[in-house]
Design a protein around this motif. Structure first.
Motif, short mmCIF file in Angstrom:
data_model
loop_
_atom_site.label_atom_id
_atom_site.label_comp_id
_atom_site.label_asym_id
_atom_site.label_seq_id
_atom_site.Cartn_x
_atom_site.Cartn_y
_atom_site.Cartn_z
N ASP A 63 148.93 -31.57 -12.76
CA ASP A 63 149.05 -30.21 -13.01
C ASP A 63 147.69 -29.61 -13.05
O ASP A 63 146.81 -29.62 -13.87
N ASN A 64 147.36 -29.06 -11.71
CA ASN A 64 145.89 -28.61 -11.45
C ASN A 64 145.58 -27.38 -12.47
O ASN A 64 144.34 -27.39 -12.90
N SER A 65 146.29 -26.49 -12.88
CA SER A 65 146.03 -25.54 -13.78
C SER A 65 145.80 -25.99 -15.19
O SER A 65 144.84 -25.48 -15.97
N ASN A 66 146.43 -27.12 -15.86
CA ASN A 66 146.18 -27.59 -17.08
C ASN A 66 145.43 -28.82 -16.92
O ASN A 66 145.00 -29.19 -18.27
N ARG A 67 144.94 -29.03 -15.96
CA ARG A 67 144.21 -30.29 -15.94
C ARG A 67 144.68 -31.57 -16.51
O ARG A 67 143.99 -32.33 -17.20
N ILE A 68 146.01 -31.74 -16.29
CA ILE A 68 146.71 -33.00 -16.97
C ILE A 68 147.74 -33.55 -16.13
O ILE A 68 148.23 -32.51 -15.20
N ASN A 69 148.22 -34.81 -16.22
CA ASN A 69 149.33 -35.27 -15.75
C ASN A 69 150.69 -34.79 -16.30
O ASN A 69 150.69 -34.94 -17.60
N ILE A 70 151.48 -34.15 -15.69
CA ILE A 70 152.86 -33.78 -16.22
C ILE A 70 153.74 -35.01 -16.43
O ILE A 70 154.95 -35.02 -17.18
N TYR A 71 153.46 -36.10 -15.68
CA TYR A 71 154.34 -37.43 -15.97
C TYR A 71 153.28 -38.61 -15.79
O TYR A 71 152.17 -38.38 -15.28
N ASN A 72 153.46 -39.57 -16.72
CA ASN A 72 152.52 -40.70 -16.64
C ASN A 72 152.73 -41.92 -15.79
O ASN A 72 152.13 -42.94 -15.81
N ARG A 73 154.16 -41.82 -15.44
CA ARG A 73 154.89 -43.16 -14.74
C ARG A 73 155.46 -42.67 -13.45
O ARG A 73 156.29 -41.54 -13.60
N PHE A 74 155.20 -43.29 -12.45
CA PHE A 74 155.73 -42.83 -11.24
C PHE A 74 156.92 -43.97 -10.96
O PHE A 74 156.84 -45.02 -11.40
N ALA A 75 157.70 -43.66 -9.71
CA ALA A 75 158.49 -44.46 -9.15
C ALA A 75 158.88 -44.16 -7.64
O ALA A 75 158.66 -42.91 -7.41
N VAL A 76 159.05 -45.12 -7.02
CA VAL A 76 159.45 -44.90 -5.48
C VAL A 76 161.05 -45.35 -5.42
O VAL A 76 161.29 -46.66 -5.70
N ILE A 77 161.75 -44.47 -4.72
CA ILE A 77 163.19 -44.97 -4.77
C ILE A 77 163.26 -45.25 -2.75
O ILE A 77 162.77 -44.36 -2.33
N LYS A 78 164.05 -46.38 -2.74
CA LYS A 78 164.28 -46.43 -1.34
C LYS A 78 165.76 -46.30 -0.91
O LYS A 78 166.56 -46.56 -1.79
N SER A 79 166.04 -45.39 -0.07
CA SER A 79 167.34 -44.96 0.20
C SER A 79 167.55 -45.23 1.81
O SER A 79 166.74 -45.28 2.61
N GLU A 80 168.98 -45.73 1.94
CA GLU A 80 169.55 -46.04 3.48
C GLU A 80 170.15 -44.43 3.66
O GLU A 80 171.10 -44.10 2.85
N ILE A 81 169.83 -44.12 4.76
CA ILE A 81 170.16 -42.92 5.32
C ILE A 81 170.99 -43.08 6.69
O ILE A 81 170.32 -43.64 7.58
N LYS A 82 172.23 -42.63 6.65
CA LYS A 82 172.99 -42.66 7.81
C LYS A 82 173.32 -41.45 8.50
O LYS A 82 173.89 -40.26 7.52
N VAL A 83 173.15 -41.19 9.85
CA VAL A 83 173.21 -39.96 10.54
C VAL A 83 173.73 -39.98 11.90
O VAL A 83 173.25 -41.08 12.68
N GLU A 84 174.74 -39.35 12.34
CA GLU A 84 174.92 -39.32 13.73
C GLU A 84 173.78 -38.84 14.45
O GLU A 84 173.24 -37.81 14.13
#
Length: 185
Positions: free
Chosen positions: A62-83
């Motif tokens: 958060d650049n305005s307050n100069r802090i992280n709004i969360y301290n843990r990250f995650a990456v989600i892997k998704s399978e996407i199907k599309v015609e």
């Protein structure tokens, strides 16, 4: 049917909610390629999971307050199907030509919508979907995204550094999602 593997970076807390309840679309007039759930996919980069991780870390700040709004990250892997006929691919000439055709064919209607308009990709795509001009579920394109390092150093290139996709109806097109990376920022 096309199978796309996408990676979504977010907070660890949000990732748990997404796995339980599903994705919520990003909405607004400044979305890169329209309303939808965004993923990093293979294209310009061969490691989109790393880009999703970098995005999650960059978005924590958060650049305005100069802090992280969360301290843990995650990456989600998704399978996407599309015609194939429901994919707008802005990484190829045909896809760009479709977007340009929509602008030219409907510029008067777009300009007369009674609001400021500056021809942003996402707005044009949302307009075309809303008017029934495009029957698409997924859009993909090459874009320049500022991750943490580029933000800190004030780097703002115009050269694309990633390939992203937006899925308009996650419940329809995403067949599975799992958390593949978690960590501290």
């Amino acid at each position: 049917m096309l199978n796309i593997v996408g990676y979504h970076g977010t907070s660890a807390e949000s990732a748990v909610g997404i796995i339980k309840e599903g994705f919520k679309n990003s909405e607004g007039e400044n979305e890169w390629i329209g309303k939808g759930t965004y993923f990093f996919i293979k294209g310009i980069s061969s490691i989109p999971s790393d880009q999703a991780l970098e995005w999650a870390i960059a978005e924590a700040w958060d650049n305005s307050n100069r802090i992280n709004i969360y301290n843990r990250f995650a990456v989600i892997k998704s399978e996407i199907k599309v015609e194939e006929e429901h994919l707008l691919d802005l990484t190829i000439e045909d896809g760009v030509n479709i977007l340009n055709y929509i602008i030219e064919a409907h510029k008067n209607k777009i300009q007369n919508m009674g609001r400021f308009f500056d021809y942003k990709d996402g707005y044009i795509i949302d307009f075309a979907r809303g008017e029934g001009l495009l029957d698409i579920d997924v859009v993909k394109g090459n874009y320049y995204i500022k991750f943490a390092e580029q933000r800190k150093r004030g780097i703002n290139l115009r050269t694309a550094n990633c390939t992203i996709c937006s899925v308009y109806e996650p419940n329809k097109n995403i067949t599975s999602s799992t958390i593949v990376k978690e960590g501290d920022i």
